[in-house]
Motif scaffolding. Sequence first.
Motif, PDB file in Angstrom:
ATOM      1  N   VAL A  94       0.879  -1.207  -0.017  1.00 53.22           N
ATOM      2  CA  VAL A  94      -0.079   0.063  -0.012  1.00 53.22           C
ATOM      3  C   VAL A  94       0.871   1.392  -0.013  1.00 53.22           C
ATOM      4  O   VAL A  94       0.621   2.274  -0.608  1.00 53.22           O
ATOM      5  CB  VAL A  94      -1.058   0.178   1.142  1.00 53.22           C
ATOM      6  CG1 VAL A  94      -1.778   1.398   1.374  1.00 53.22           C
ATOM      7  CG2 VAL A  94      -1.998  -1.025   0.988  1.00 53.22           C
ATOM      8  N   GLY A  95       2.131   1.280   0.856  1.00 54.29           N
ATOM      9  CA  GLY A  95       2.594   2.432   0.786  1.00 54.29           C
ATOM     10  C   GLY A  95       3.388   2.684  -0.547  1.00 54.29           C
ATOM     11  O   GLY A  95       3.556   3.990  -0.894  1.00 54.29           O
ATOM     12  N   ILE A  96       3.965   1.525  -1.289  1.00 54.36           N
ATOM     13  CA  ILE A  96       4.723   1.891  -2.468  1.00 54.36           C
ATOM     14  C   ILE A  96       3.480   2.208  -3.694  1.00 54.36           C
ATOM     15  O   ILE A  96       3.835   3.307  -4.492  1.00 54.36           O
ATOM     16  CB  ILE A  96       5.291   0.643  -3.001  1.00 54.36           C
ATOM     17  CG1 ILE A  96       6.202   0.119  -1.894  1.00 54.36           C
ATOM     18  CG2 ILE A  96       6.041   0.761  -4.214  1.00 54.36           C
ATOM     19  CD1 ILE A  96       7.317   1.000  -1.556  1.00 54.36           C
ATOM     20  N   THR A  97       2.227   1.853  -3.424  1.00 60.14           N
ATOM     21  CA  THR A  97       1.143   2.444  -4.395  1.00 60.14           C
ATOM     22  C   THR A  97       1.064   4.086  -4.224  1.00 60.14           C
ATOM     23  O   THR A  97       1.026   4.514  -4.976  1.00 60.14           O
ATOM     24  CB  THR A  97      -0.078   1.675  -4.296  1.00 60.14           C
ATOM     25  OG1 THR A  97       0.224   0.216  -4.281  1.00 60.14           O
ATOM     26  CG2 THR A  97      -0.976   2.048  -5.166  1.00 60.14           C
ATOM     27  N   GLN A  98       0.944   4.113  -2.888  1.00 65.05           N
ATOM     28  CA  GLN A  98       0.895   5.665  -2.428  1.00 65.05           C
ATOM     29  C   GLN A  98       2.103   6.395  -3.167  1.00 65.05           C
ATOM     30  O   GLN A  98       1.879   7.618  -3.758  1.00 65.05           O
ATOM     31  CB  GLN A  98       0.762   5.939  -1.098  1.00 65.05           C
ATOM     32  CG  GLN A  98      -0.504   5.273  -0.497  1.00 65.05           C
ATOM     33  CD  GLN A  98      -1.745   5.744  -0.821  1.00 65.05           C
ATOM     34  OE1 GLN A  98      -2.338   5.428  -1.600  1.00 65.05           O
ATOM     35  NE2 GLN A  98      -1.991   6.908  -0.346  1.00 65.05           N
ATOM     36  N   GLU A 303      15.348  -3.290  -1.926  1.00 60.75           N
ATOM     37  CA  GLU A 303      15.439  -2.141  -2.677  1.00 60.75           C
ATOM     38  C   GLU A 303      15.581  -2.295  -4.165  1.00 60.75           C
ATOM     39  O   GLU A 303      14.518  -1.143  -4.663  1.00 60.75           O
ATOM     40  CB  GLU A 303      16.843  -1.306  -2.396  1.00 60.75           C
ATOM     41  CG  GLU A 303      16.952  -1.041  -0.761  1.00 60.75           C
ATOM     42  CD  GLU A 303      17.932  -0.025  -0.536  1.00 60.75           C
ATOM     43  OE1 GLU A 303      18.732   0.342  -1.539  1.00 60.75           O
ATOM     44  OE2 GLU A 303      17.503   0.890   0.464  1.00 60.75           O
ATOM     45  N   GLU A 304      15.833  -2.961  -4.642  1.00 59.44           N
ATOM     46  CA  GLU A 304      15.536  -3.244  -6.181  1.00 59.44           C
ATOM     47  C   GLU A 304      13.926  -3.759  -6.376  1.00 59.44           C
ATOM     48  O   GLU A 304      13.411  -3.086  -7.376  1.00 59.44           O
ATOM     49  CB  GLU A 304      16.393  -4.342  -6.953  1.00 59.44           C
ATOM     50  CG  GLU A 304      16.313  -4.416  -8.387  1.00 59.44           C
ATOM     51  CD  GLU A 304      17.176  -5.296  -8.823  1.00 59.44           C
ATOM     52  OE1 GLU A 304      17.130  -5.697 -10.143  1.00 59.44           O
ATOM     53  OE2 GLU A 304      17.978  -6.066  -8.088  1.00 59.44           O
ATOM     54  N   PHE A 305      13.491  -4.396  -5.641  1.00 62.31           N
ATOM     55  CA  PHE A 305      12.143  -5.099  -5.825  1.00 62.31           C
ATOM     56  C   PHE A 305      11.226  -3.620  -5.552  1.00 62.31           C
ATOM     57  O   PHE A 305      10.225  -3.447  -6.239  1.00 62.31           O
ATOM     58  CB  PHE A 305      12.054  -6.081  -4.689  1.00 62.31           C
ATOM     59  CG  PHE A 305      10.483  -6.483  -4.642  1.00 62.31           C
ATOM     60  CD1 PHE A 305       9.956  -7.116  -5.559  1.00 62.31           C
ATOM     61  CD2 PHE A 305       9.635  -6.002  -3.536  1.00 62.31           C
ATOM     62  CE1 PHE A 305       8.585  -7.600  -5.303  1.00 62.31           C
ATOM     63  CE2 PHE A 305       8.433  -6.337  -3.506  1.00 62.31           C
ATOM     64  CZ  PHE A 305       7.851  -6.951  -4.255  1.00 62.31           C
ATOM     65  N   VAL A 306      11.431  -2.888  -4.526  1.00 62.40           N
ATOM     66  CA  VAL A 306      10.652  -1.781  -4.450  1.00 62.40           C
ATOM     67  C   VAL A 306      10.646  -0.714  -5.283  1.00 62.40           C
ATOM     68  O   VAL A 306       9.636  -0.242  -5.775  1.00 62.40           O
ATOM     69  CB  VAL A 306      10.993  -1.141  -3.090  1.00 62.40           C
ATOM     70  CG1 VAL A 306      10.655   0.420  -2.888  1.00 62.40           C
ATOM     71  CG2 VAL A 306      11.055  -1.724  -1.666  1.00 62.40           C
ATOM     72  N   ARG A 307      11.797  -0.504  -6.127  1.00 63.21           N
ATOM     73  CA  ARG A 307      11.922   0.488  -7.149  1.00 63.21           C
ATOM     74  C   ARG A 307      11.358  -0.182  -8.371  1.00 63.21           C
ATOM     75  O   ARG A 307      10.688   0.720  -9.136  1.00 63.21           O
ATOM     76  CB  ARG A 307      13.232   0.752  -7.343  1.00 63.21           C
ATOM     77  CG  ARG A 307      14.122   1.663  -6.375  1.00 63.21           C
ATOM     78  CD  ARG A 307      15.667   1.873  -6.738  1.00 63.21           C
ATOM     79  NE  ARG A 307      16.109   2.857  -5.971  1.00 63.21           N
ATOM     80  CZ  ARG A 307      16.533   2.800  -4.561  1.00 63.21           C
ATOM     81  NH1 ARG A 307      16.280   1.288  -4.091  1.00 63.21           N
ATOM     82  NH2 ARG A 307      16.708   3.721  -3.918  1.00 63.21           N
ATOM     83  N   GLU A 308      11.491  -1.368  -8.759  1.00 60.02           N
ATOM     84  CA  GLU A 308      10.510  -2.007  -9.924  1.00 60.02           C
ATOM     85  C   GLU A 308       9.119  -1.843  -9.584  1.00 60.02           C
ATOM     86  O   GLU A 308       8.422  -1.632 -10.678  1.00 60.02           O
ATOM     87  CB  GLU A 308      11.138  -3.645 -10.079  1.00 60.02           C
ATOM     88  CG  GLU A 308      12.500  -3.625 -10.637  1.00 60.02           C
ATOM     89  CD  GLU A 308      12.840  -4.791 -10.672  1.00 60.02           C
ATOM     90  OE1 GLU A 308      12.377  -5.672 -10.204  1.00 60.02           O
ATOM     91  OE2 GLU A 308      14.016  -5.170 -11.152  1.00 60.02           O
ATOM     92  N   SER A 309       8.769  -2.176  -8.369  1.00 61.58           N
ATOM     93  CA  SER A 309       7.321  -2.133  -8.091  1.00 61.58           C
ATOM     94  C   SER A 309       6.808  -0.851  -8.186  1.00 61.58           C
ATOM     95  O   SER A 309       5.446  -0.888  -8.842  1.00 61.58           O
ATOM     96  CB  SER A 309       7.085  -2.538  -6.616  1.00 61.58           C
ATOM     97  OG  SER A 309       7.540  -4.028  -6.461  1.00 61.58           O
ATOM     98  N   GLU A 310       7.460   0.160  -7.722  1.00 63.38           N
ATOM     99  CA  GLU A 310       6.957   1.535  -7.780  1.00 63.38           C
ATOM    100  C   GLU A 310       6.834   2.015  -9.328  1.00 63.38           C
ATOM    101  O   GLU A 310       6.010   2.478  -9.691  1.00 63.38           O
ATOM    102  CB  GLU A 310       7.972   2.410  -6.922  1.00 63.38           C
ATOM    103  CG  GLU A 310       7.371   3.804  -6.995  1.00 63.38           C
ATOM    104  CD  GLU A 310       7.798   4.811  -7.976  1.00 63.38           C
ATOM    105  OE1 GLU A 310       7.178   5.741  -8.034  1.00 63.38           O
ATOM    106  OE2 GLU A 310       8.734   4.471  -8.647  1.00 63.38           O
TER     107      GLU A 310
END
Length: 324
Positions: A94-98, A303-310
């Motif tokens: 949810v945070g990354i979507t925001q 960190e890479e996963f978060v950036r790709e997801s965002e």
Amino acid sequence: MIAKRLAQAALVVLVATPAVAFEPQNAECIAPANPGGGWDFTCRTVGRILDELDLVDGSVQVTNMTGAVGAVAFANVASKRADDPNLIVATSTVGITQIAQGRYPGDVDTMRWLGMLGADVGTLMVGKDAEYADANALLEAVKADPSSVVVGGSSAIGGWDHLRFLMLAQEAGVPADQLGDIRWVEFSGGGDAVTQMMGGHIDAVLTDIGEIGGFIESGDVKALAVMSDERLPAYPDIATATEQGIPATGYNWRGFYMGGDTSDEAYDGWVEILSDLYESEAWQEAAVSSGLTPIWRGGAEFEEFVRESEARTRDISKAIGVID
């Protein structure tokens, strides 16, 4: 000669004395929501287990800091505690979507992303008597006419359930400029969405498997795919989307970040601490009992996963007009 011997002795001491590992002092976890929610569960459960396993010195203080779906906590850490080595903050998909939709006062580089410990997994399903044999069959119908299939879940347009279905559709070949034509219906929960599907009001549901596992086990619905890297141990007969040639994952994960100015020593220390916690029997049991599938991604990989997801969430949100 004496000076030389003293220097040699000092070198021996330096070599023989191991480096002191990072140990947080008065550790604190911010839950960016009221008590009782998912972020609060993450902080309190992880804090309790860290204390029980002596992975930190003393108990972990939990601070509830509500507001704007995590944006208030994000802003507070960025402006006041960006270099605090003792602070971690609970977050999730949810945070990354925001962030991807521009609703936080900063981007992913504002923080350092520590790791995720578990996740609920997006699952695509239809009624037990539906004509679709697998995910490809359903998505081919969507590809042929994006408005022909009505899909529902537990989020609004632009929310995570909706975006996960759009990821599947995009990977199946639905053009980006047609994603907005897909008909989506929001329900108050995954169970409500499935009930409406069983009543013939919608054609398919995409939501977390933790919410609707009972319908799968009873045979009332037909699960077409799970959006995970590998098949879920609890549902080994459900193929992943990737197995079916649709390379999309959709985790509703639970994890942590810390301030963007924290030292490498503190960051690496917390990654190691959380990795040790993940491997513990206590966490594995706590995760499963709360409906999560234990999954670890930590440090640079996370960190890479978060950036790709965002990035992917931002692109799809633009395609359907949620953001400019």
